[in-house]
Scaffold this active site. Sequence first.
Site, PDB file in Angstrom:
ATOM      1  N   LYS A 126       0.814  -1.216   0.000  1.00  0.00           N
ATOM      2  CA  LYS A 126       0.000   0.000   0.000  1.00  0.00           C
ATOM      3  C   LYS A 126       0.850   1.270   0.000  1.00  0.00           C
ATOM      4  O   LYS A 126       0.454   2.286  -0.584  1.00  0.00           O
ATOM      5  CB  LYS A 126      -0.934  -0.011   1.222  1.00  0.00           C
ATOM      6  CG  LYS A 126      -1.891  -1.205   1.273  1.00  0.00           C
ATOM      7  CD  LYS A 126      -2.776  -1.259   0.044  1.00  0.00           C
ATOM      8  CE  LYS A 126      -3.831  -2.348   0.143  1.00  0.00           C
ATOM      9  NZ  LYS A 126      -3.307  -3.708   0.013  1.00  0.00           N
ATOM     10  N   GLU A 168      -2.770   6.397   7.856  1.00  0.00           N
ATOM     11  CA  GLU A 168      -3.445   7.339   6.977  1.00  0.00           C
ATOM     12  C   GLU A 168      -4.355   8.221   7.823  1.00  0.00           C
ATOM     13  O   GLU A 168      -4.908   7.771   8.830  1.00  0.00           O
ATOM     14  CB  GLU A 168      -4.314   6.618   5.931  1.00  0.00           C
ATOM     15  CG  GLU A 168      -3.565   6.054   4.761  1.00  0.00           C
ATOM     16  CD  GLU A 168      -4.502   5.429   3.735  1.00  0.00           C
ATOM     17  OE1 GLU A 168      -5.736   5.443   3.952  1.00  0.00           O
ATOM     18  OE2 GLU A 168      -4.012   4.928   2.709  1.00  0.00           O
ATOM     19  N   ARG A 179      -7.347  -8.062  -9.174  1.00  0.00           N
ATOM     20  CA  ARG A 179      -8.076  -9.315  -9.416  1.00  0.00           C
ATOM     21  C   ARG A 179      -9.524  -8.992  -9.755  1.00  0.00           C
ATOM     22  O   ARG A 179      -9.936  -7.843  -9.711  1.00  0.00           O
ATOM     23  CB  ARG A 179      -8.042 -10.182  -8.152  1.00  0.00           C
ATOM     24  CG  ARG A 179      -8.514  -9.418  -6.900  1.00  0.00           C
ATOM     25  CD  ARG A 179      -8.525 -10.282  -5.670  1.00  0.00           C
ATOM     26  NE  ARG A 179      -8.720  -9.527  -4.458  1.00  0.00           N
ATOM     27  CZ  ARG A 179      -9.878  -9.060  -4.004  1.00  0.00           C
ATOM     28  NH1 ARG A 179     -10.977  -9.241  -4.720  1.00  0.00           N
ATOM     29  NH2 ARG A 179      -9.967  -8.390  -2.867  1.00  0.00           N
TER      30      ARG A 179
END
Length: 477
Positions: A115, A202, A293
């Site tokens: 990430k 975050e 995906r």
Amino acid sequence: MFKKLLVANRGEIAIRIIRSAQELGIKTVAVYEETDKTAMHIMRADEAVCLGSGPRKDYLNIDRIVQAALSTGAEAIHPGYGFLAENPMFSKKCTDAGLVFVGPPPQVIIDMGNKVVARRIMKNAGIPVIPGTDILEEGELGEQDAVDFAEEYGFPIMVKAVAGGGGRGIRVATNVGELIKGLKMARSEARMAFGNDDIYLEKGLGNPRHVEVQIVADRFGDVIHLGTRNCSIQRRHQKMIEIAPASLPADLSENVCRTAVKAAKACNYVNAGTVEFLLDEADNYYFLEVNTRIQVEHTITEMITGIDIVRKQIRIAAGEPISITQKDVTFRGVAIELRINAEDPKNNFMASPGVIQIYQSPGGHGTRLDGAVYQGYEIPRYYDSMLVKLTVYGFTWREAVDRLDRTLKSFAIAGVKTTIPYYKQIVKDPDFIEQRFDTSYIETHPHLLDYQDEVPELEKLASLVAEINARGYNPYA
């Protein structure tokens, strides 16, 4: 085009892939563990290979899956969704063995699976990202960096696993005490779930909306989007209800979709994927992640576009171009998907394994079911609790909601607890009907759990038949 495809998954997504492959004239190979030998996906494939005794470990055994493909003459492997789909080593080992991996290249999976790296790539491409940190060191130094970040940006703060996914490795902190505790808990959970305990922070957004964009990219550099989805209704960061389109203002929707295409190009994406965003109350949107995906909720995009995304995946993996342009993609109506799980919502959504005594599914116009269970099937306790995905389509939002209400009333599953009664509550909720929901919806609507478990006549009959079979006579006669 491939002549034979191995599906490295189980349950409804395995069946979903098998169907599209068979429509393309491709023979399919299913894999299974001994503890899952009665699963429906085995029956739907042209042939099946037992990977081992299980449970769980053999489905994730890359070497055995690759060997199964080679021994059956499969030319390609489709991972579906789940851990293997986002494991770059799986993609690489398929390629090294001369097999085609139906998904993005290994480096894309590596970059987007981290990430922090993904955020850096997007930031360099001029895509808005939520303020965050690099990987935090373990111990006091990392804790001090976390406190400093919180002092600069304020609470709430999201503690996230670098390799996170599926809602795992995430904690929300509203004060320093929760932040320090969250660092340890997120790191521990990440270590267990992903084998990687790196974490970062975050800045938390206040009750954001979770919006994602389906993208499709080929190896010739062409990228298109298939519109937006609203995935805000979730429990513990795991999605429960998904809606397409996301009902954003036209200009905002166009900007978000254009940014998703830009993000796909920035990371050199190939095949089908999803770019996810968070939107604040002022309609500012920020990059969240790229899912490398097929998504569980791809069905709603297929409903409003008429495009078979799995079919596109297979064709792109076979070296074909996307074959359509952005102008060819049209959107019509509204689709809603519910994940029907074998869980007890009133008992903290605890899993409810057992034997399905009765399975009576709904039907009719605008109704789609993607499932992997049947009457008499014993739900194993080892695997995911999702039984079936219910997707409905309506020309308008209200029509879709009405159709969802109708289908839920005619959906009967007896023998195990399911989330159907809970969804029946949601579909009648004024906030849901008026589309007033964000990621806090489940937590701010605890009253929806205040329902009485009804025992339908079918379930009573099923219990009676089961008792008669067990005793050899009718105890109530």
